[in-house]
Design an enzyme around this catalytic site. Sequence first.
Site, mmCIF file in Angstrom:
data_model
loop_
_atom_site.group_PDB
_atom_site.id
_atom_site.type_symbol
_atom_site.label_atom_id
_atom_site.label_comp_id
_atom_site.label_asym_id
_atom_site.label_seq_id
_atom_site.Cartn_x
_atom_site.Cartn_y
_atom_site.Cartn_z
ATOM 1 N N GLU A 1 41.562 31.751 11.810
ATOM 2 C CA GLU A 1 40.448 31.366 12.597
ATOM 3 C C GLU A 1 39.081 32.054 11.973
ATOM 4 O O GLU A 1 39.048 32.861 11.146
ATOM 5 C CB GLU A 1 40.382 32.556 13.832
ATOM 6 C CG GLU A 1 41.921 32.327 14.731
ATOM 7 C CD GLU A 1 42.164 33.313 15.730
ATOM 8 O OE1 GLU A 1 41.152 34.046 16.123
ATOM 9 O OE2 GLU A 1 43.333 33.341 15.893
ATOM 10 N N GLU B 1 34.773 31.136 23.163
ATOM 11 C CA GLU B 1 35.610 32.109 24.056
ATOM 12 C C GLU B 1 34.989 33.325 24.156
ATOM 13 O O GLU B 1 33.813 33.745 23.605
ATOM 14 C CB GLU B 1 36.724 32.479 23.071
ATOM 15 C CG GLU B 1 37.790 33.354 23.955
ATOM 16 C CD GLU B 1 38.937 33.954 23.025
ATOM 17 O OE1 GLU B 1 39.551 34.628 23.448
ATOM 18 O OE2 GLU B 1 39.099 33.261 21.939
#
Length: 463
Positions: A267, A378
Site C-alpha cells: 500500500e 478510506e
Amino acid sequence: MDLMRDTKLRNKTCCVHHTTGQAQCTRIQTILPQETTTPQHSSNMASSSPIMFIFVAFLFAASSLSPVLSHPIPSDSGHHRPTANQTFHPGLQLQKLKRVRAYLRKINKPAVKTIQSPDGDVIDCVLSHLQPAFDHPQLRGKKPLDPPERPKGHDSINAVAETFQIWMNSGESCPEGTIPIRRTTEKDILRASSIKRFGRKLRRNVKRDSTSSDHEHAVVFVNGDQYYGAKASINVWAPHVADQYEFSLSQIWIISGSFGNDLNTIEAGWQVSPELYGDNYPRFFTYWTTDAYQATGCYNLLCSGFVQTNNKIAIGAAISPRSSYNGKQFDIGLMVWKDPKHGHWWLEYGSGLLVGYWPSFLFSHLGNHANMIQFGGEIVNTRSTGFHTSTQMGSGHFAEEGFGKASYFRNLQVVDWDNSLLPLQNLHLLADHSNCYDIKQGKNNVWGTYFYYGGPGRNVKCP
C-alpha cells in the site's frame, strides 16, 4: 491502447490556475481542468465477481472493514482509545518508559547528519546499509539493488531533485549513500495502544452489522486477472480529521492471497493520522503485510522489510504543496510494479523518483503477482461523539463538485505480465456510505480513466 502515451502528458510539475485554466509549471505533473475536457461521469455501482464474496468473508474476520458483503478492501489501521479513569502506577509507567526507550534505540538508527524540518519533524540521514530493512535476516550484509527496468509505456522524464516534502524547505539534504528517515519519538509511541502495535495495523473481530464498522471507503478496483503493478496520479489535500484516533487516507492497494490468514498487501499513498504522526499534515506513507496484518509488516520504515534507495524522500514526511478548494490543484504520481528480473516490488514517487522496493521474499502470494488492484480513499469513524464522524475524505467535498473542489485520482493504469502499462478493464466502484463519502468515475483522452471521490462525513444525510 496506452492512454498515458496517447495523451502525451509530460511528467513535469504543474498546477492549474482556477480562473484562467492555464497550466503553471512548478513541480508536479501537468493537470488539465475539467472545463477543458468536460468528462462524463458514471456512478454505477458494478457488482463484484463471486470470488469477491470469499475475499469479503476474510476481511470481516481479519481487517475490520465495513461489513457490507460487497466490500473488498483490507482495512487500514485500527485504533485503541485509552480507558478513562485508569489508575496511575509509577512503577509500571517507569517500566513502560524503559521499554519505549529501548525500542527507540533499536528503530532510530545512527545518523551521519540530522535535519530539523520546519514542521517539527526531525530527519535523520542514515547510511543506506544501516537502515531498518537490513535488520532482516535475509538482508543482513547486503546492499540495496540497482534500479530496475520501468514498465513499457511509462512516460517519466529524468527525476528532478524536488520531492514535494516540507522537510526539504529547510534547505538541507541528505548526502549520497544515506537515506532520510523521520525520527520516531517517545510521544509517537505513547500515542499508540502498545509498543508491539506501534506502526502496525490491528487485526480485528468479525462485525456483522454494516453500521458497526469504523472503516469507510470510496474506491475503484479491478480483480480476476494477474496484475504486476499499478500507477495513478493522486490529488493531495489536508482533510480535517475530527478525532485523534481517526485518520483519512488516499492510496493504491496491491492485493493477493487466498482470503484467509495469508493475505498479502502493498500500500502507498498519503494520509492524515494524528495518532501516528501527532499532527494533521498529509504525509506520504507505505505499508505492507504478508499475513493479513497479524504479525508482519508496518508503516513506512518502522520495521525491517522495505528497502529505501533514495536520499531525497522521507517516507512518513509531510507533503507540500497541497490542493486548495476552488484554487490551485496539486497531485503526485505513484507507481508500484514488480521487477521482471528479480521479482521485487518497486515504488516510484513524483516525477520518476525511485523510492525503493519490497523484497519478493517478504511475501507468499505477492511473490508471484497480485489478483486485485484498488485505488481510493478510506477514513476511520470512531463515533466518539455518538454521531457519525466529521472526518473528511479527500477534499471533504462530494465527487459531483468536480475539478478544483473534489479530490481525484487520474490516469489509472495496471502493469501486465509483459511489464507493460495498460488502461483498466472491468472497473468496479464502491462507496460504503455514499451519503457520507461518494465516488464518480469518468474517462477521456487527457486524464484517461479517472474518478472524483470523498465527502464531509457527518451532514444532514449522514447523521
